[in-house]
Design an enzyme around this catalytic site. Structure first.
Site, PDB file in Angstrom:
ATOM      1  N   ASP A 137       0.840  -1.207   0.000  1.00 34.81           N
ATOM      2  CA  ASP A 137       0.000   0.000   0.000  1.00 34.81           C
ATOM      3  C   ASP A 137       0.871   1.250   0.000  1.00 34.81           C
ATOM      4  O   ASP A 137       1.802   1.370   0.807  1.00 34.81           O
ATOM      5  CB  ASP A 137      -0.893   0.015   1.252  1.00 34.81           C
ATOM      6  CG  ASP A 137      -1.968  -1.068   1.220  1.00 34.81           C
ATOM      7  OD1 ASP A 137      -2.155  -1.697   0.156  1.00 34.81           O
ATOM      8  OD2 ASP A 137      -2.614  -1.270   2.263  1.00 34.81           O
ATOM      9  N   ASP A 170     -11.217  -5.667   6.733  1.00 32.78           N
ATOM     10  CA  ASP A 170     -10.410  -6.903   6.667  1.00 32.78           C
ATOM     11  C   ASP A 170     -10.148  -7.441   8.069  1.00 32.78           C
ATOM     12  O   ASP A 170     -10.107  -8.670   8.276  1.00 32.78           O
ATOM     13  CB  ASP A 170      -9.074  -6.630   5.957  1.00 32.78           C
ATOM     14  CG  ASP A 170      -9.282  -6.175   4.522  1.00 32.78           C
ATOM     15  OD1 ASP A 170     -10.282  -6.602   3.903  1.00 32.78           O
ATOM     16  OD2 ASP A 170      -8.456  -5.393   4.023  1.00 32.78           O
ATOM     17  N   SER A 207      -2.144  -1.619  11.674  1.00 34.82           N
ATOM     18  CA  SER A 207      -3.175  -1.182  12.633  1.00 34.82           C
ATOM     19  C   SER A 207      -3.865  -2.353  13.334  1.00 34.82           C
ATOM     20  O   SER A 207      -4.693  -2.138  14.221  1.00 34.82           O
ATOM     21  CB  SER A 207      -4.235  -0.366  11.887  1.00 34.82           C
ATOM     22  OG  SER A 207      -5.036  -1.213  11.080  1.00 34.82           O
TER      23      SER A 207
HETATM   24  O1  RIB Z   1      -9.131  -3.360   2.389  1.00 36.82           O
HETATM   25  C1  RIB Z   1      -7.986  -2.566   2.392  1.00 36.82           C
HETATM   26  C2  RIB Z   1      -7.024  -3.041   1.347  1.00 36.82           C
HETATM   27  O2  RIB Z   1      -7.622  -2.849   0.088  1.00 36.82           O
HETATM   28  C3  RIB Z   1      -5.734  -2.292   1.295  1.00 36.82           C
HETATM   29  O3  RIB Z   1      -4.732  -2.828   2.132  1.00 36.82           O
HETATM   30  C4  RIB Z   1      -5.362  -2.320  -0.183  1.00 36.82           C
HETATM   31  O4  RIB Z   1      -4.241  -3.077  -0.476  1.00 36.82           O
HETATM   32  C5  RIB Z   1      -6.613  -2.850  -0.895  1.00 36.82           C
HETATM   33  O5  RIB Z   1      -6.458  -4.148  -1.275  1.00 36.82           O
END
Ligand code: RIB
Length: 298
Positions: free
Chosen positions: A11, A243, A282
């Site tokens: 990222d 996530d 995080s």
């Molecule tokens: O959900 C967040 C993620 O979405 C980020 O880490 C980025 O890589 C995208 O895949």
């Protein structure tokens, strides 16, 4: 064992006062990089929360891959990734002062994950999938898991129309409000959940940001809507919060926790993730989640 199969991205993160509108340029002071990708994020969240976790995805043969493998390893995830002759996935993330973000993903090696590559599923209790790898690959992996009696959790993110039949191979579907609308069309929340549930998944769960999450499950007596509120937190960066929710939910369900308890654990973990910057950096430890569940300082 929880097996997460999906994307891994490096990222690139810029913080700005507000998210640019189409055609607008917004200046920020600098940028940082952090390990991310929905699949790898979910695996890291699951392992940090204390559950045995493997991650299967595709990386390039480049320095970004090393950063992603290091994060998996140091979080306690067993790394089953392939190396492909493609660039490692990269995500370009703009975060506003409000904590909201917009994300563009360059798929790279993630797009090279094919239907036939899923590792053997002996010892796997739960397979977790998302939509940052090709849809036909997601469909083939869900089919293979169902055929072997492995529970399938699909996080249908980012929003996409799904191939016919995929939801019939899903046990637990997790979406946010926008993704739910993509699958169900507009309507009242409970009606939307019931419409999607009719396509196959026994449990359909929607995350509602600061409002927590809600689920419908035919595994429970009465099949009533379950609602779990989220603790109030100061949102610094919501990247990876969804996530975190999915990874912790998968670990808790795989470990035998009932749905409502797993939703509470996942909600506390996701709220903690919102209070810190980045996706994987995080994500909270098991101890932090336990403290949060007992109402302690987040
Ligand atoms: O959900 C967040 C993620 O979405 C980020 O880490 C980025 O890589 C995208 O895949």
């Amino acid at each position: 064992m929880i097996l997460v199969a999906g994307s891994a991205n490096l990222d690139f993160i810029t913080r700005v006062s507000h998210l640019p509108r189409p055609g607008e340029t917004v200046l920020g002071p600098g940028f940082s990089t952090a390990p991310g990708g929905k699949g790898a994020n979910q695996a890291v969240a699951c392992a940090r929360a204390g559950f045995p976790t493997q991650f299967f995805g595709a990386l390039g043969d480049d320095p970004y891959a090393g950063v992603l493998r290091d994060s998996l390893r140091s979080s306690g995830v067993q790394d089953l990734c392939l190396t492909l002759p493609l660039p490692t996935g990269a995500a370009f993330i703009t975060v506003a002062e409000s904590g909201e973000n917009v994300i563009a993903v360059a798929s790279g090696a993630n797009a090279g994950l094919t239907s036939t590559q899923l590792p053997p599923l002996q010892g796997t209790d739960v397979l977790v999938l998302q939509l940052e790898i090709p849809l036909e690959t997601v469909q083939a992996y869900a089919r293979a898991a169902q055929a072997q009696g492995v529970r399938v959790i699909l996080n249908a993110a980012p929003a996409a129309s799904l191939p016919v039949g995929l939801l019939a191979d899903v046990d637990v579907l997790v979406v946010n409000e926008g993704e739910l609308e993509t699958l169900s069309g507009p309507g009242d929340l409970e009606e939307q959940l019931r419409r999607v549930q009719a396509q196959g998944p026994r449990t359909v769960l929607v995350t509602l940001g600061g409002e927590g999450s809600a689920a419908l499950s035919s595994d429970l007596d009465g099949a009533a809507l379950i609602r779990v509120p989220a603790p109030a937190v100061k949102v610094v960066d919501s990247t990876g919060a969804g996530d975190t929710y999915v990874g912790v939910l998968a670990g808790a369900l795989g470990g035998g926790e009932p749905l409502e308890g797993a939703m509470r654990r996942a909600t506390v973990a996701a709220s903690l993730a919102c209070t810190r910057e980045g996706a994987q950096p995080s994500m909270p430890s098991r101890e932090e989640i336990e403290r949060g569940l007992q109402g302690g300082a987040a």
